[in-house]
Each structure stands twice: as C-alpha cells, then as structure tokens.
Enzyme design. Structure first.
Site, mmCIF file in Angstrom:
data_model
loop_
_atom_site.group_PDB
_atom_site.id
_atom_site.type_symbol
_atom_site.label_atom_id
_atom_site.label_comp_id
_atom_site.label_asym_id
_atom_site.label_seq_id
_atom_site.Cartn_x
_atom_site.Cartn_y
_atom_site.Cartn_z
ATOM 1 N N ARG A 183 0.880 -0.993 -0.014
ATOM 2 C CA ARG A 183 -0.311 0.396 -0.022
ATOM 3 C C ARG A 183 0.536 0.945 -0.151
ATOM 4 N NH1 ARG A 183 -2.254 -3.966 -1.558
ATOM 5 N NH2 ARG A 183 -4.215 -4.710 -0.324
ATOM 6 N N SER A 233 -11.763 -2.908 1.252
ATOM 7 C CA SER A 233 -11.142 -2.909 3.230
ATOM 8 C C SER A 233 -10.872 -1.480 3.492
ATOM 9 C CB SER A 233 -9.748 -3.491 3.270
ATOM 10 O OG SER A 233 -10.123 -4.844 2.044
ATOM 11 N N GLU A 303 -7.287 2.255 5.849
ATOM 12 C CA GLU A 303 -6.306 1.288 4.397
ATOM 13 C C GLU A 303 -6.624 2.537 3.171
ATOM 14 O OE1 GLU A 303 -6.770 -1.006 0.909
ATOM 15 O OE2 GLU A 303 -5.604 -2.248 3.307
#
Length: 316
Positions: A183, A233, A303
């Site tokens: 990420r 998510s 996230e």
C-alpha cells in the site's frame, strides 16, 4: 459566480487558465456521486481534464495559486467528509484510454478502471492482470497505493509511469524508482500524480485467463459485501494478523452507528447500509479501532484515505 471566457474559469478568486469544454467542470458538485461509499459533501470546483496536458496545466495552476486540490480516480478508497472539499477536485476519469504496446505490454491512462485493464489484457491473451479484475479503483490509484488482491499486486506487472511532479512538470518513473510496497509507493512520498503507466504480463491462453478471472470474481462475491456501498477494505493488514478477524473476534460483526455498519459478510469492510453520513462512518471507524486496541493491544490503521471537511456546512 462563475464565468467562462476563452478557457478562463473564474469562481470566487479561482482562476485557472486551461482549455476545457463547458461540460468538463462543475461547481458545488456532490462528491457522494463520485465515491464508492456514496457519502461526502460538495466540492467547490470539480474538474475533469481530458488529457495529460490539461491535467498538468490544472495541477500547475492550483499549485501556483495556492488552491487546495484533490486528485480523484474512481473514489474507491476514499472517505470524504460531510462538509465536502474546499478547493478543486480533479477527476482522472477523462483519462481512460488503454492500448496495446506489444504482445505482453499495455499502456493505460490513470483514469482507466482496474477492471477494464484486466479485461483488456484478457482480450489480448496477456496473463498476470487477473487479480485486478475485482479491484474497484482506477489504474492511477492502483499504482499509487500498489493495490492488490488474491496474491497479486500492481508491483507484479508495473514497468513505469509518466507522472506530474508538484511543480507541474512531467517525470518518468521506472519500477525501481516507484518503490512499490504494501500500500505504498514513491508517488505518495514525493507528491507525484500518475498520468499514464506501462504494464507487462505474459502471453497466455485467453480461456485460462477467463477461467481464473471468473474464479476470483466468484470468491470475491462469496466473501465480500459487493452488494453494498463501501470503500473496500477499511483497515490495513496489521503485521501478523488480519484486520477482519480481529474485528470479528472483538464481537463487532454487524455493529452499526447510524447508516454505517461493520459488514456481516466480511468484518474488514465498513459498509453504507443506507443513509450513512461520513460522520457515521468516521465514528464507527474510531469505535472499531478503540475496541480492537483495548482487547488485543493492536491499533488498526485505516487503509481508506480520509479527506475534506468533516463539518456538515455545505449540504443542500
């Protein structure tokens, strides 16, 4: 008041000199229309450049004039506050072209969807892109955060990107320089906006590629709440753990605040079950973080990117 004259957009001191058609920008645009959470207040100005040169010009003018700006892909990993965004939202969805460069290499503009990229690869018999088929974001956002799923990630297929730096200049960034990790990318740390990217897979069998894509989509539909608005998510995966399992073990499956709910199908997702506000979602995120930390000593990091004004001061 807004006036367009010879490509000059004027709005309460907002002056950007670029050539856009009357349909390429809106004032007071609801961002709930442009995010997969289906929440968020108004953007003062919402601009949709149609090519990379327009994008570079808009970015450079925002920087020069000190306008706050937000670059928006498909809005799939984003939570915009109920008060909206004070400044310029730049949508990349006008940059959506994908083309074949060679038997195994694809060029894609940043606003193209990950789904379209995977399907384009399949149609030309290129494997390695199957994981991207169910990711609801844009190509630029996918590279920017090294999106991934089902043991695949952008790092596996990324070759290079043509980016725009904070001063509005084009820079080319190769795979080593992009430094893709979980990420993360150097585009984040260096403030780069991705305009186009090159990807390389492997020549494969169309039938086998299709079968794999169908299998991955079936697994997603079985395990993820795709039928409800969400941002994917909600939390990053803590080292050595899974966020969804921690939330489930904390007894929070189905827990709701207002219209926001911890998904009953997959606890790693917070969903909009209907009528949620950004505040509902933010309050639920905070509650989940507090309970999980109290029970397991682990702080869940989001996230989802949280932007904009949290105060509901511009709803209509």
């Amino acid at each position: 008041m807004m006036l367009e004259l010879l490509g000059l957009v004027c709005w309460e001191g907002f002056n950007i000199n670029y050539q856009l058609s009357i349909n390429d920008y809106q004032l007071n645009e609801p961002l709930s229309k442009h995010t997969t959470f289906k929440v968020g207040g108004l953007a003062d100005v919402f601009v949709t450049p149609q090519n990379e040169n327009q994008l570079a010009t808009v970015l450079a003018d925002c920087q020069t004039n000190g306008y706050d700006f937000l670059v928006l892909g498909n809005g799939s990993n984003l939570l915009v506050g109920d008060g909206g965004f004070r400044g310029v939202v730049i949508s990349l969805l006008g940059l959506n072209k994908i083309k074949l460069v060679s038997d195994d290499t694809i060029h894609a503009e940043a606003g193209a969807s990950m789904k379209d990229l995977a399907e384009f690869a399949q149609s030309h018999g290129i494997t390695g892109f199957e994981f991207a088929h169910g990711i609801p974001g844009s190509v630029g956002g996918g590279v920017y955060m090294n999106a991934g799923a089902y043991e695949g990630e952008m790092k596996d297929i990324f070759l290079s990107a043509r980016c725009i730096n904070p001063t509005g200049d084009f820079v080319d960034v190769n795979a080593d320089q992009m430094n893709l990790a979980y990420r993360k990318s150097s585009a984040q740390s260096q403030g780069l906006i991705i305009a186009t990217s090159l990807f390389r897979g492997k020549v494969g069998d169309k039938g086998q590629i299709t079968t794999k894509m169908i299998d991955l989509q079936t697994r997603r539909e079985e395990k993820q709440p795709l039928e409800m608005p969400s941002a994917g998510s909600t939390f990053k995966r803590p080292e050595g753990h899974f966020a969804g399992k921690l939330i489930m073990d904390a007894g929070l499956r189905g827990y709701a605040i207002g219209g926001a709910q911890v998904s009953e199908k997959h606890c790693g997702f917070i969903v909009n079950k209907g009528g949620a506000t950004a505040k509902d979602i933010l309050d639920l995120i905070s509650h989940v973080q507090n309970v999980v930390q109290e029970k397991f000593g682990i702080l869940l990091e989001t996230e989802v990117k949280i932007v904009g004004d949290k105060n509901d001061n511009n709803q209509t």
